[in-house]
Design an enzyme around this catalytic site. Sequence first.
Site, short mmCIF file in Angstrom:
data_model
loop_
_atom_site.label_atom_id
_atom_site.label_comp_id
_atom_site.label_asym_id
_atom_site.label_seq_id
_atom_site.Cartn_x
_atom_site.Cartn_y
_atom_site.Cartn_z
N ASP A 67 0.83 -1.20 0.00
CA ASP A 67 0.00 0.00 0.00
C ASP A 67 0.87 1.25 0.00
OD1 ASP A 67 0.96 -0.41 2.57
OD2 ASP A 67 -1.00 -0.72 3.49
N ASN A 136 -8.18 -2.53 13.66
CA ASN A 136 -9.56 -2.75 13.18
C ASN A 136 -9.62 -3.92 12.20
OD1 ASN A 136 -8.34 -1.73 10.91
ND2 ASN A 136 -9.74 -0.02 10.60
N HIS A 138 -7.67 -4.34 9.45
CA HIS A 138 -7.28 -4.10 8.05
C HIS A 138 -6.01 -4.86 7.69
CE1 HIS A 138 -4.93 -0.17 9.17
NE2 HIS A 138 -4.05 -1.09 8.91
N GLU A 143 -9.84 -1.57 4.62
CA GLU A 143 -10.54 -1.27 5.86
C GLU A 143 -11.80 -2.15 6.00
OE1 GLU A 143 -8.86 0.34 7.91
OE2 GLU A 143 -8.47 2.43 7.40
C1 GLP Z 1 -0.65 0.27 8.69
C2 GLP Z 1 -0.18 -0.39 7.39
C3 GLP Z 1 -0.51 -1.85 7.36
C4 GLP Z 1 0.02 -2.41 8.67
C5 GLP Z 1 -0.84 -1.96 9.80
C6 GLP Z 1 -0.27 -2.25 11.17
O1 GLP Z 1 -1.62 1.22 8.50
N1 GLP Z 1 -0.69 0.21 6.21
O2 GLP Z 1 0.05 -2.50 6.24
O3 GLP Z 1 -0.05 -3.81 8.63
O4 GLP Z 1 -1.23 -0.61 9.65
O5 GLP Z 1 0.71 -1.34 11.53
P1 GLP Z 1 1.62 -1.50 12.82
O6 GLP Z 1 2.53 -2.65 12.53
O7 GLP Z 1 2.36 -0.20 12.91
O8 GLP Z 1 0.73 -1.77 13.95
#
Ligand code: GLP
Length: 240
Positions: A67, A136, A138, A143
């Site tokens: 992403d 959440n 995702h 989302e």
């Molecule tokens: C972000 C990224 C995701 C990631 C998730 C968890 O928004 N776009 O690809 O898996 O949220 O992030 P973190 O590892 O900082 O908790």
Amino acid sequence: MDIKICTTASEAAIYLAQILLERISKNKDLKLGVATGRTMDAVYYNLVNMLKDNQISCHRLKCFALDEYIGLSPEHINSYEYYLNLHFYRPLSIPSENTFILNAYVDDFEKACQEYEQQIKNAGGIDVQILGVGTNGHIGLNEPGSAADSRSRVVALTSSTLQSNKTLFKQEQVPQTALTMGIGTIMEAQECILLATGESKASIIQKIVNGDINGQVPASALKSHKNFTLILDSEAAKLI
Ligand code: GLP
């Protein structure tokens, strides 16, 4: 679904790094779907060191990012392209022609998404997709409510995602939109591995593991993947 529970977050990251080391050692032409986020910092740190220690060349490895935020230049410290260059591509000298990202710094997002899907197809598909998870549920930035067969597209971030990523942006506003591989795109990878660590992920992990496949919990779609591994630390696993 296979579940591996490690005691600490650091052990869980090393466990994933070891799997990736093995996959890359066996297949120099591996196509790897790469994730960003705080959870992945330790994975890349360990993997880079393991690959260097074992003198494994990554010049044929192809990487596809999950992403990207809309509106951030590739040089912006919070862009996912910057993150991947910093933590993974540059330390291993992965040639830039082998690194792919949804180009969110353009005018025509739809075209960028179609091109990305084509680039994945042209490479022969993704062999191993690594994933983190949002609180959440995702995956990538799909989302809650994202369709199970969704493809790469523009998405609006939920307030929960904006809130959890806020700390990374200091004074600046978190971009409200992004490009993400779709759930359908992710599910086409030969193998999917999701890493979740820490207490903040315990509640969503409980829903993924103990609940049914449900569009409100996007990561639950992975339970129908034929080769899916969930790696947790004891904190993230404490409610299952
Ligand atoms: C972000 C990224 C995701 C990631 C998730 C968890 O928004 N776009 O690809 O898996 O949220 O992030 P973190 O590892 O900082 O908790």
